[in-house]
Design a protein around this motif. Sequence first.
Motif, PDB file in Angstrom:
ATOM      1  N   ASP A  50     -63.773  13.801  -4.999  1.00 28.94           N
ATOM      2  CA  ASP A  50     -63.523  14.199  -6.746  1.00 28.94           C
ATOM      3  C   ASP A  50     -63.104  15.983  -6.043  1.00 28.94           C
ATOM      4  OD1 ASP A  50     -62.073  14.059  -9.468  1.00 28.94           O
ATOM      5  OD2 ASP A  50     -64.539  13.995  -9.828  1.00 28.94           O
ATOM      6  N   GLU A  61     -69.060  11.924  -3.121  1.00 26.56           N
ATOM      7  CA  GLU A  61     -69.538  10.761  -4.074  1.00 26.56           C
ATOM      8  C   GLU A  61     -70.894  10.856  -4.628  1.00 26.56           C
ATOM      9  OE1 GLU A  61     -68.322   8.207  -4.397  1.00 26.56           O
ATOM     10  OE2 GLU A  61     -66.497   8.049  -2.783  1.00 26.56           O
ATOM     11  N   HIS A  81     -51.195   9.071   2.588  1.00 27.34           N
ATOM     12  CA  HIS A  81     -51.511   8.720   1.516  1.00 27.34           C
ATOM     13  C   HIS A  81     -52.611   8.965   0.144  1.00 27.34           C
ATOM     14  CE1 HIS A  81     -53.617   6.037   4.611  1.00 27.34           C
ATOM     15  NE2 HIS A  81     -53.913   5.306   3.173  1.00 27.34           N
ATOM     16  N   GLU A  82     -53.438   8.823   0.879  1.00 31.38           N
ATOM     17  CA  GLU A  82     -54.911   9.422   0.600  1.00 31.38           C
ATOM     18  C   GLU A  82     -54.748  10.929  -0.758  1.00 31.38           C
ATOM     19  OE1 GLU A  82     -58.236  10.126   2.732  1.00 31.38           O
ATOM     20  OE2 GLU A  82     -58.370   6.947   3.172  1.00 31.38           O
ATOM     21  N   THR A  83     -53.790  11.171   0.178  1.00 31.05           N
ATOM     22  CA  THR A  83     -53.580  12.818  -1.326  1.00 31.05           C
ATOM     23  C   THR A  83     -53.772  12.389  -2.564  1.00 31.05           C
ATOM     24  OG1 THR A  83     -52.463  13.993   0.288  1.00 31.05           O
ATOM     25  CG2 THR A  83     -52.165  14.581  -2.089  1.00 31.05           C
ATOM     26  N   ARG A  85     -55.215   9.810  -4.309  1.00 33.28           N
ATOM     27  CA  ARG A  85     -56.344   9.048  -4.854  1.00 33.28           C
ATOM     28  C   ARG A  85     -57.051  10.083  -6.057  1.00 33.28           C
ATOM     29  NH1 ARG A  85     -61.268   9.721  -2.011  1.00 33.28           N
ATOM     30  NH2 ARG A  85     -60.616  11.791  -0.212  1.00 33.28           N
ATOM     31  N   PHE A  86     -57.058  11.430  -5.681  1.00 35.19           N
ATOM     32  CA  PHE A  86     -57.653  12.238  -6.445  1.00 35.19           C
ATOM     33  C   PHE A  86     -57.024  12.371  -8.260  1.00 35.19           C
ATOM     34  CE2 PHE A  86     -57.849  14.012  -2.503  1.00 35.19           C
ATOM     35  CZ  PHE A  86     -59.817  14.018  -2.868  1.00 35.19           C
ATOM     36  N   ARG A 109     -53.176  12.208  -8.581  1.00 37.52           N
ATOM     37  CA  ARG A 109     -52.601  10.102  -9.008  1.00 37.52           C
ATOM     38  C   ARG A 109     -51.079   9.816  -9.756  1.00 37.52           C
ATOM     39  NH1 ARG A 109     -57.000   8.435 -11.578  1.00 37.52           N
ATOM     40  NH2 ARG A 109     -58.423   9.057  -9.816  1.00 37.52           N
ATOM     41  N   CYS A 116     -47.344   8.042   6.236  1.00 36.59           N
ATOM     42  CA  CYS A 116     -47.121   7.964   4.470  1.00 36.59           C
ATOM     43  C   CYS A 116     -45.739   8.451   3.737  1.00 36.59           C
ATOM     44  CB  CYS A 116     -48.338   9.015   4.227  1.00 36.59           C
ATOM     45  SG  CYS A 116     -48.166   9.661   2.076  1.00 36.59           S
ATOM     46  N   GLY A 148     -50.848   5.386  -9.727  1.00 37.02           N
ATOM     47  CA  GLY A 148     -51.301   5.742  -7.951  1.00 37.02           C
ATOM     48  C   GLY A 148     -50.651   5.798  -7.104  1.00 37.02           C
ATOM     49  N   GLN A 149     -50.771   5.458  -6.160  1.00 36.42           N
ATOM     50  CA  GLN A 149     -50.278   5.181  -5.207  1.00 36.42           C
ATOM     51  C   GLN A 149     -49.586   4.086  -4.599  1.00 36.42           C
ATOM     52  OE1 GLN A 149     -53.907   5.875  -1.885  1.00 36.42           O
ATOM     53  NE2 GLN A 149     -53.381   4.015  -1.232  1.00 36.42           N
ATOM     54  N   ARG A 159     -49.313   0.394  -3.521  1.00 36.53           N
ATOM     55  CA  ARG A 159     -49.457  -0.148  -1.769  1.00 36.53           C
ATOM     56  C   ARG A 159     -49.262  -1.648  -1.625  1.00 36.53           C
ATOM     57  NH1 ARG A 159     -53.901   1.649  -0.586  1.00 36.53           N
ATOM     58  NH2 ARG A 159     -55.148   2.641  -1.779  1.00 36.53           N
TER      59      ARG A 159
END
Length: 668
Positions: free
Chosen positions: A426, A439, A456-458, A460-461, A465, A558, A665-666, A668
């Motif tokens: 976070d 976490e 792609h995990e960029t 997730r914040f 998002r 990504c 968000g990202q 899927r």
Amino acid sequence: MSAPTVESADLVWMEGDQPFSSRFDDVYFSRDSGLEETRHVFLTHNRLAERWHAMAAGEHFCIAETGFGTGLNFLAAWQLWQASAPDDTCLHFVSTEKYPLARTDLQRALAIWSELADLSAELLDQYQDLTPGWQHFSFAGGRVTLTLLIGDLFDTLPELDAPVDAWFLDGFAPARNPDMWQPALYQRMAELSRPGATVATFTSVGDVRRGLIAAGFDMRKVKGFGRKREMLCGQLQQPPAQPWRAPWYARPEKTCKRSAIIIGAGLAGCSTAHALARRGWQVQVIERLPDVAGAASGNPQGILYCKLSPHHPPLSRFIQSAYQYSLRLLQRELKQGEGRWHACGVLQLGTDDKEQRRQQGLASQGYPASFLQAVDARQASALAGVEISSPGLFFPAGGWVSPPTLCRQLLEHPNIEVRTTTAVADLRHDGSQWQLLNEQGDCLAASGTVIICGAHETARFAQTRHLSLKPIRGQITHLPADAHSSRLKTVLCADGYVSPARQDEHHLGASFRFDRLDLTPSEEENRHNLELLQSLSPELHRHFSVTAPQGARVGLRCTAPDYLPLLGPVLTPDAFLDQYAVLGKDASQQPTAPAPWQPGLYVNTAHGSRGLISAPLSGELLAAWLGDEPLPLPRDLAEAVHPSRFLLRQLVRGNASSNKISTQGQRR
């Protein structure tokens, strides 16, 4: 954008070593002493030595020039910079050139100046015959950058985003080159100038003096050099009113503290860290995996694959500039051999009519042979060392690279600290800086500047998002090299690619799947990759059809919906919607309220399968955003890759609401 025409300088050599332009019927530099003339006209009358001596640590200075020519002015300025400026400062030199010199001519012209030999050699090491567009160079450990705008200056200068401190108004004499010496040039110079910017030029022509005065420069005549009685110099006194600029593409407020945290140690993160560290920034790279380049950047061989369009949309123009910058970086940072990288050339094969038409369109645009060449199947077979059944384009300077080796090399800098096996869950801003939390909510690190380079995990914040990112699974297949397959001398590309042997292994790929995101290799995708060989080389396909693969590797690319990366500062989406809601009703409105930036938060992501090409120049662009430097890309391309573009499109199309954007968000 219309197709560019590549036009090199037309040189005649007079008296053995004097370059003369047959196009403009004029010399490139003074017969008396070109170097001394440069020092007198441009260095002395822009007061560079005294201004540089007074610079503070962390500052940078920008020179803009009309007419790069032989590069003599640039090298003279670089030499003075080394002697005058404090160590912890940067020089940015931006120069236009419509008719660039071929490398052999540049080398011959610069050989005259023995006292510049070391600097000339560093320039020539990175200089190849230039293609149209923007060419970015980095020298002196990152303290000196050169950006060449190849094309007509009335096309390139309007796209320049650079705070200019001094102008070298050069070029062939007004009587020989009247198309350049125009009021529109002087006006654009004033628009780009910082308050108090200076200008110097060898000419004293009245129209030039009056034009510069009309643009806001206070000009005066001073003693010229040698047989020239007078020249002009001056300073900006009346900055012009600036045209409206979209605030969501404006530069965020520059940070005073030059330190940053980068999340992600793939090609994007390592390139960004390298670009900042070379400018004196203290950089901490945080990676969740046990080693750098552990995810999509971890393939043993990556391909320098430069697929262009003859129509030159933004993606093609970005790739062209980025490809050539990556080649310079490899030449500078990673010596060839021992499995690191090899400029073996890349053959892009035209396996159907549509692809052959695209390639013919590119080949007809006059690119230098050192950049690309059209070849028939016989020529392609001779270059590749194996049977090829299709014509194609040959990129002689391309080849393959070991991405993990490159990533580790980019991080080899005393200003960079790397922390692996550290997962950031976070981000929280406490009013003065970002806290990176695990976490459990514990603070792992804190900084006023954070750059997320997590593919792609960029997304997730919570702060990112809203970014439109999509993961795509790709599998490469490892094939054992033997005496027969080792005849392959170049990379072959079409719908897939196969590499020459590296450490007794070829790499073949790659699959392209949206339906699964796990990292387990599949036999189905190995079979798919082997089928790709048929269009690359029937000979290799027959050879490997009876050979069992000796492994495979899966990564998640990504991408963004328009296949361009996302590079730059990040907006607060809900505040953006509220602040610029008028655009949803009338897209022609020009709001002026400052954009609601998330302070000090940037992204560098969505490089797809082109990370080897796009990531290094992207790191330079991020460094320019952060340091208020000249952008190494034209403004329209910087906006084409800007993270704000998707928020803007959704708002203008009327299909965005605060709820939609803040929760998108990202994908899927």
